[in-house]
Design a protein around this motif. Structure first.
Motif, PDB file in Angstrom:
ATOM      1  N   ILE A 179       0.164  -0.840   0.039  1.00  0.00           N
ATOM      2  CA  ILE A 179       0.065   0.058  -0.090  1.00  0.00           C
ATOM      3  C   ILE A 179       0.621   1.535   0.330  1.00  0.00           C
ATOM      4  N   ARG A 180       0.649   2.067  -0.957  1.00  0.00           N
ATOM      5  CA  ARG A 180       1.109   3.157  -1.354  1.00  0.00           C
ATOM      6  C   ARG A 180       0.932   4.557  -0.680  1.00  0.00           C
ATOM      7  N   MET A 181       1.512   5.145   0.850  1.00  0.00           N
ATOM      8  CA  MET A 181       0.432   6.838   0.610  1.00  0.00           C
ATOM      9  C   MET A 181       1.751   7.898   0.349  1.00  0.00           C
ATOM     10  N   ARG A 182       0.807   8.473  -0.146  1.00  0.00           N
ATOM     11  CA  ARG A 182       0.902   9.696  -0.092  1.00  0.00           C
ATOM     12  C   ARG A 182       1.385  10.341   1.206  1.00  0.00           C
ATOM     13  N   VAL A 183       2.659  10.810   0.945  1.00  0.00           N
ATOM     14  CA  VAL A 183       3.103  12.082   2.317  1.00  0.00           C
ATOM     15  C   VAL A 183       3.695  13.401   1.575  1.00  0.00           C
ATOM     16  N   ASP A 184       4.061  13.750   0.902  1.00  0.00           N
ATOM     17  CA  ASP A 184       4.115  15.088   0.777  1.00  0.00           C
ATOM     18  C   ASP A 184       4.644  15.722   1.079  1.00  0.00           C
ATOM     19  N   ALA A 185       6.133  15.363   2.260  1.00  0.00           N
ATOM     20  CA  ALA A 185       6.981  15.557   3.272  1.00  0.00           C
ATOM     21  C   ALA A 185       8.284  16.250   3.193  1.00  0.00           C
ATOM     22  N   ASN A 186       9.137  16.498   3.369  1.00  0.00           N
ATOM     23  CA  ASN A 186      10.586  17.324   2.702  1.00  0.00           C
ATOM     24  C   ASN A 186      11.370  16.295   3.407  1.00  0.00           C
ATOM     25  N   VAL A 187      12.025  15.695   2.677  1.00  0.00           N
ATOM     26  CA  VAL A 187      13.168  14.727   2.771  1.00  0.00           C
ATOM     27  C   VAL A 187      14.583  14.980   2.551  1.00  0.00           C
ATOM     28  N   SER A 188      15.618  14.783   3.210  1.00  0.00           N
ATOM     29  CA  SER A 188      17.274  15.091   3.581  1.00  0.00           C
ATOM     30  C   SER A 188      18.317  13.806   2.604  1.00  0.00           C
ATOM     31  N   LEU A 189      18.222  13.382   1.728  1.00  0.00           N
ATOM     32  CA  LEU A 189      18.856  12.538   0.984  1.00  0.00           C
ATOM     33  C   LEU A 189      20.512  12.988   0.830  1.00  0.00           C
ATOM     34  N   ILE A 190      20.885  11.640   1.647  1.00  0.00           N
ATOM     35  CA  ILE A 190      22.335  12.077   2.005  1.00  0.00           C
ATOM     36  C   ILE A 190      23.612  10.629   0.760  1.00  0.00           C
ATOM     37  N   HIS A 191      24.061  11.264   0.343  1.00  0.00           N
ATOM     38  CA  HIS A 191      25.118  10.761  -1.147  1.00  0.00           C
ATOM     39  C   HIS A 191      26.388  10.879  -0.866  1.00  0.00           C
ATOM     40  N   ALA A 192      27.347  10.097  -0.692  1.00  0.00           N
ATOM     41  CA  ALA A 192      28.619  10.267  -1.371  1.00  0.00           C
ATOM     42  C   ALA A 192      29.294  11.424  -0.368  1.00  0.00           C
ATOM     43  N   GLY A 193      28.730  11.019   1.069  1.00  0.00           N
ATOM     44  CA  GLY A 193      29.001  12.737   2.199  1.00  0.00           C
ATOM     45  C   GLY A 193      28.124  14.023   1.537  1.00  0.00           C
ATOM     46  N   GLU A 231      24.600  16.543   1.467  1.00  0.00           N
ATOM     47  CA  GLU A 231      22.690  15.968   1.844  1.00  0.00           C
ATOM     48  C   GLU A 231      23.028  17.524   1.001  1.00  0.00           C
ATOM     49  N   ILE A 232      21.534  16.733   0.576  1.00  0.00           N
ATOM     50  CA  ILE A 232      20.734  17.137  -0.802  1.00  0.00           C
ATOM     51  C   ILE A 232      18.993  16.782  -0.271  1.00  0.00           C
ATOM     52  N   GLU A 233      18.225  18.136  -0.272  1.00  0.00           N
ATOM     53  CA  GLU A 233      16.909  18.783   0.385  1.00  0.00           C
ATOM     54  C   GLU A 233      15.767  17.828  -0.919  1.00  0.00           C
ATOM     55  N   GLY A 234      15.047  17.542  -0.499  1.00  0.00           N
ATOM     56  CA  GLY A 234      14.142  16.905  -1.421  1.00  0.00           C
ATOM     57  C   GLY A 234      12.530  16.694  -1.020  1.00  0.00           C
ATOM     58  N   VAL A 235      11.688  16.090  -1.717  1.00  0.00           N
ATOM     59  CA  VAL A 235      10.380  16.105  -1.002  1.00  0.00           C
ATOM     60  C   VAL A 235       9.667  14.421  -1.041  1.00  0.00           C
ATOM     61  N   CYS A 236       9.914  13.824  -0.433  1.00  0.00           N
ATOM     62  CA  CYS A 236       8.966  12.509   0.060  1.00  0.00           C
ATOM     63  C   CYS A 236       7.618  12.287  -1.468  1.00  0.00           C
ATOM     64  N   LEU A 237       7.403  12.374  -1.897  1.00  0.00           N
ATOM     65  CA  LEU A 237       6.135  12.455  -2.689  1.00  0.00           C
ATOM     66  C   LEU A 237       5.195  11.032  -2.182  1.00  0.00           C
ATOM     67  N   ASP A 238       5.526   9.885  -1.820  1.00  0.00           N
ATOM     68  CA  ASP A 238       4.704   8.798  -1.267  1.00  0.00           C
ATOM     69  C   ASP A 238       6.020   7.476  -1.079  1.00  0.00           C
TER      70      ASP A 238
END
Length: 101
Positions: free
Chosen positions: A15-29, A31-38
Motif C-alpha cells: 500500500i502506498r501512502m501519499r506523504v508530500d514531506a521534506n526529505v534529506s538525501l545523503i549521497h557521497a557525503g 546532503e540534498i533536500e528533496g520531497v518525499c511524494l509517497d
C-alpha cells in the motif's frame, strides 16, 4: 515469470501512502533536500533537485514534526528515474528501502 514482470507485480502488493514531506538525501557525503511524494513499506518516490543514477545508494531522513514521534531513517537504492520539470532540472526517483535505522 521474468524478474521485470515479478517486480511490477510486487509493486501492487504494498500500500502506498501519499506523504508530500521534506526529505534529506545523503549521497557521497553530500546532503540534498528533496520531497518525499509517497511511501510504502518497501520504498518511496522522491523528487530531487539534482541528478542521480540507477543503482546509487542514498541515506534518507524524514524528520518528524512531532517531538513524541521518531522520524524515518533508511538506506535506499535508486531503482528508477524520471526527469521532471520543464527543463528537466529535477528528477523523480523510485527508491527501494534496503534497511531501516
Amino acid at each position: 515469470m521474468s524478474e521485470h514482470e515479478r517486480d511490477y507485480a510486487e509493486k501492487r502488493d504494498f500500500i502506498r501512502m501519499r506523504v508530500d514531506a521534506n526529505v534529506s538525501l545523503i549521497h557521497a557525503g553530500q546532503e540534498i533536500e528533496g520531497v518525499c511524494l509517497d511511501l510504502s513499506s518497501s520504498g518511496m518516490q522522491v523528487q530531487a533537485p539534482r541528478q542521480f543514477s540507477v543503482g546509487d545508494l542514498l541515506s534518507v531522513r524524514i524528520d518528524s514534526e512531532h517531538a513524541a514521534l521518531k522520524g524515518l531513517e533508511a538506506e535506499t537504492e535508486v531503482v528508477w528515474i524520471k526527469a521532471d520539470g520543464e527543463q528537466h532540472e529535477t528528477q523523480r526517483l523510485g527508491l527501494k528501502i534496503l534497511k531501516m535505522r
